[in-house]
Design an enzyme around this catalytic site. Structure first.
Site, PDB file in Angstrom:
ATOM      1  N   LYS A 217       1.276  -1.309   0.177  1.00 55.68           N
ATOM      2  CA  LYS A 217       0.066  -0.360   0.305  1.00 55.68           C
ATOM      3  C   LYS A 217       1.405   1.124  -0.249  1.00 55.68           C
ATOM      4  O   LYS A 217       0.670   2.579  -0.329  1.00 55.68           O
ATOM      5  CB  LYS A 217      -0.975   0.053   1.334  1.00 55.68           C
ATOM      6  N   GLU A 223      10.382  -4.681   4.610  1.00 57.33           N
ATOM      7  CA  GLU A 223      11.004  -6.310   4.192  1.00 57.33           C
ATOM      8  C   GLU A 223      10.148  -6.678   2.621  1.00 57.33           C
ATOM      9  O   GLU A 223      11.246  -6.835   2.280  1.00 57.33           O
ATOM     10  CB  GLU A 223       9.842  -6.532   5.280  1.00 57.33           C
ATOM     11  N   GLY A 278      -5.232  -2.385   5.063  1.00 59.64           N
ATOM     12  CA  GLY A 278      -3.917  -3.175   4.648  1.00 59.64           C
ATOM     13  C   GLY A 278      -4.921  -4.669   4.919  1.00 59.64           C
ATOM     14  O   GLY A 278      -5.036  -5.701   4.294  1.00 59.64           O
ATOM     15  N   ARG A 279      -5.084  -4.712   6.008  1.00 59.82           N
ATOM     16  CA  ARG A 279      -5.960  -5.872   6.354  1.00 59.82           C
ATOM     17  C   ARG A 279      -7.809  -5.964   5.789  1.00 59.82           C
ATOM     18  O   ARG A 279      -7.605  -7.173   6.003  1.00 59.82           O
ATOM     19  CB  ARG A 279      -5.924  -6.191   7.773  1.00 59.82           C
ATOM     20  N   GLU A 364      -4.861  -7.089  14.550  1.00 60.00           N
ATOM     21  CA  GLU A 364      -4.303  -5.363  14.670  1.00 60.00           C
ATOM     22  C   GLU A 364      -5.150  -4.458  14.864  1.00 60.00           C
ATOM     23  O   GLU A 364      -4.859  -3.264  14.788  1.00 60.00           O
ATOM     24  CB  GLU A 364      -3.436  -5.499  12.663  1.00 60.00           C
ATOM     25  N   HIS A 395      -5.599 -33.190  17.406  1.00 60.78           N
ATOM     26  CA  HIS A 395      -4.453 -34.263  17.449  1.00 60.78           C
ATOM     27  C   HIS A 395      -3.147 -33.437  18.673  1.00 60.78           C
ATOM     28  O   HIS A 395      -1.846 -34.072  18.667  1.00 60.78           O
ATOM     29  CB  HIS A 395      -3.996 -35.612  16.670  1.00 60.78           C
ATOM     30  N   LYS A 515       9.204  -0.414  14.004  1.00 60.74           N
ATOM     31  CA  LYS A 515       9.645  -0.348  12.818  1.00 60.74           C
ATOM     32  C   LYS A 515      10.592   0.755  12.965  1.00 60.74           C
ATOM     33  O   LYS A 515      12.197   0.369  12.160  1.00 60.74           O
ATOM     34  CB  LYS A 515       9.062  -0.595  11.732  1.00 60.74           C
TER      35      LYS A 515
END
Ligand code: F6P
Length: 551
Positions: A217, A223, A278-279, A364, A395, A515
């Site tokens: 965005k 990263e 973003g999410r 978030e 399990h 950050k």
């Protein structure tokens, strides 16, 4: 729909002072020890009555520690919090993301053609559809082999580079809809700045046949930018010409300036807008890899699924509204029973990344400790979401859900039809889902354990107290449309909870400090001379040790 550019005044309330909250506290004391066994015995219709259906999704919420009164009170609480107005503000594009002064309009991304959605005096719907149309043309070119790599090869591999919302939605959707994907193409996703992620994603691929989608965005996320530069070097190393970048790189971003600075022609950029969080962006251009994988028609079906759930959320009365019910029930456990987590358990292998996707969406969004007015909350907010697909979880961690000391409300997700009918696998899978919800709710009493001939010393270990809550979300079949509905269901459930907690579910200031500190530390790790470290003694010692051992 029209909006003003003014931050909406939110209806002020002190949550714990509201009459419905106070009544809920008293109500909790009355029903906290009620067992689901007696609730079901006293009301044979409970299983059917405490259910709701919307947009073709069935929600059974009967296996919860609730009565009709609980739901009435929770709905009353939503009313006292002005939640109806908050829903209207969302759909009207008001700037409900108050700390970033932004509208929150993911619902506009899936509004059908022709619907008007006005933000700051501008109808954004035509822009949304213009981008979708461009994405469709590009996706078809890549899928058909018409879009060629620099040396004339068709594209066989698509790698999405992004992180957070620019990765989790695309990966989750690709995995969820793999059945519908173009099987002769490879789709991979690189997010981690750990070079291993890039290396492992590319080691067996031919750069001449590989297309990178740089999804960010902001186009400044360290990263993603680091991985994007590595991808450019990887491509140039094989293709030798700068001009090859235009054939092997496209971007998805809101930041045209940074995109062209990176060297991607903005003709190969697919945009979106600051009012898409973003999410909340997997159905925007961030879904380009999804569209290439499943084709534009399937992508549009997914959007119509989203829209159908949006409409259900916007119009259904709260007592019958799936996202509202899911949100309110989760809040009931979080704030009254003190539950710390929610397990999401999809009984579908294709949904293996759904819990990871939901983690960003829920945590978030609702991991906040101050209200919209900047005041510390005096109640718990967002619970921890986690999960794994069934039956694998059974399990591993289900033991704790069944017999541990913590209350863990669960959302089970299942489908009546399988996409891979092999023998009796699907019946077996679904039998497990139903059995787990049954075991959690009703358990096994001491008498029942003894009646099985269990020796005295072993009885306590074999007793299941039950009364462990779950929702069951059942759909007919996992299709692109169903996926859209499921994601929208959770998006609006997150909003429901955030609105009642009176927090901003659409900002994410909590990611900033880390950050910033990392930026400060990078040169300290890279410097050839011993840096003067000014951190705390722990961080200083860790950095020194790392420097000593790194080579
Ligand atoms: O982690 C913070 C965050 O801003 C997320 O909200 C977002 O999804 C992610 O980083 C990626 O941001 P961008 O798409 O700008 O690279």
């Amino acid at each position: 729909m029209t909006t003003t550019n003014v931050t909406p005044k939110t209806h002020f309330f002190a949550l714990k002072e509201l009459p419905a909250w106070k009544t809920l506290e008293e109500h909790y004391q009355k029903i906290r020890n009620l067992h689901m066994r007696s609730l079901f015995t006293e009301d044979p219709q409970r299983g059917e009555r405490l259910s709701a259906e919307g947009a073709g999704i069935y929600l059974d919420y009967s296996k919860n520690r609730i009565t009709d009164e609980t739901i009435q009170l929770l709905v009353k609480l939503a009313g006292e919090c002005g939640f109806r107005e908050r829903i209207d503000s969302l759909f009207l594009g008001k700037k409900i993301n108050v700390t970033e002064v932004r509208a929150v309009l993911h619902i506009a991304l899936r509004a059908p053609k022709g619907e008007k959605i006005i933000v700051d005096g501008l109808d954004v719907a035509p822009e949304v559809h213009a981008v979708l149309d461009r994405m469709a043309v590009f996706a078809e070119q890549v899928r058909s082999g018409q879009w060629r790599g620099y040396s004339g090869h068709p594209i066989r591999n698509v790698i999405n580079i992004g992180i957070g919302g620019s990765d989790l939605g695309p990966v989750m959707a690709y995995e969820a809809l793999k059945h519908y994907s173009k099987r002769d193409m490879t789709f991979r996703f690189v997010s981690n700045v750990d070079g291993t992620d890039f290396e492992e994603a590319t080691r067996d691929l031919n750069p001449e046949e590989t297309l990178f989608i740089i999804s960010s965005k902001t186009f400044t996320t360290i990263e993603t930018m680091t991985n994007a530069h590595t991808a450019r070097e990887w491509t140039l190393k094989a293709l030798h010409h700068k001009e090859s970048i235009a054939r092997h790189f496209v971007s998805v971003s809101t930041n045209a300036q940074e995109v062209s600075k990176f060297g991607i022609d903005t003709a190969n950029m697919f945009g979106f807008w600051d009012w898409v969080g973003g999410r909340y962006s997997m159905d925007s251009a961030i879904g380009l890899s999804t569209m290439i994988a499943i084709g534009p028609d399937n992508f549009h079906s997914m959007l119509s699924g989203f829209h159908e759930m949006d409409e259900h959320f916007r119009t259904a009365p709260f007592e019958k509204n799936l996202p509202v019910l899911l949100g309110l029930i989760s809040l009931w456990y979080n704030n009254f029973f003190g539950a710390q987590t929610v397990a999401v358990l999809p009984y579908n292998q294709y949904l293996k990344r759904f819990p990871a996707y939901l983690q960003q969406l829920t945590m978030e969004s609702n991991g906040k400790h101050v209200t919209l007015d900047g005041v510390n909350v005096d109640y718990d907010t967002g619970p921890v979401y986690w999960g794994e697909p069934g039956t694998n979880g059974q399990h591993s961690f289900y033991q704790l859900i069944h017999q541990g000391t913590r209350l863990i409300p669960c959302d089970f997700i299942g489908f009546c039809q399988t996409l891979n009918p092999i023998g009796s696998h699907h019946d077996l899978l679904m039998a497990n889902l139903f059995a787990q919800t049954e075991a959690l709710a009703f358990g096994k009493t001491e008498d029942e354990v003894r009646a099985e001939g269990t020796p005295d010393w072993l009885v306590p270990h074999r007793v299941f107290e039950g009364n462990r809550p779950s929702n069951t979300i059942l759909a007919e079949r996992l299709t692109p449309e169903t996926l859209g509905k499921l994601v929208a269901l959770y998006e609006h459930s997150v909003f429901t909870q955030g609105a009642i907690w009176r927090i901003d579910s659409f900002d994410q200031w909590g990611v900033e400090l880390g950050k910033m500190l990392a930026k400060r530390i990078i040169p300290e790790l890279e410097s050839g001379t011993e840096p003067q470290l000014k951190h705390d003694s722990s961080t200083n010692a860790l950095i020194r040790r790392y420097r000593r051992l790194k080579s």
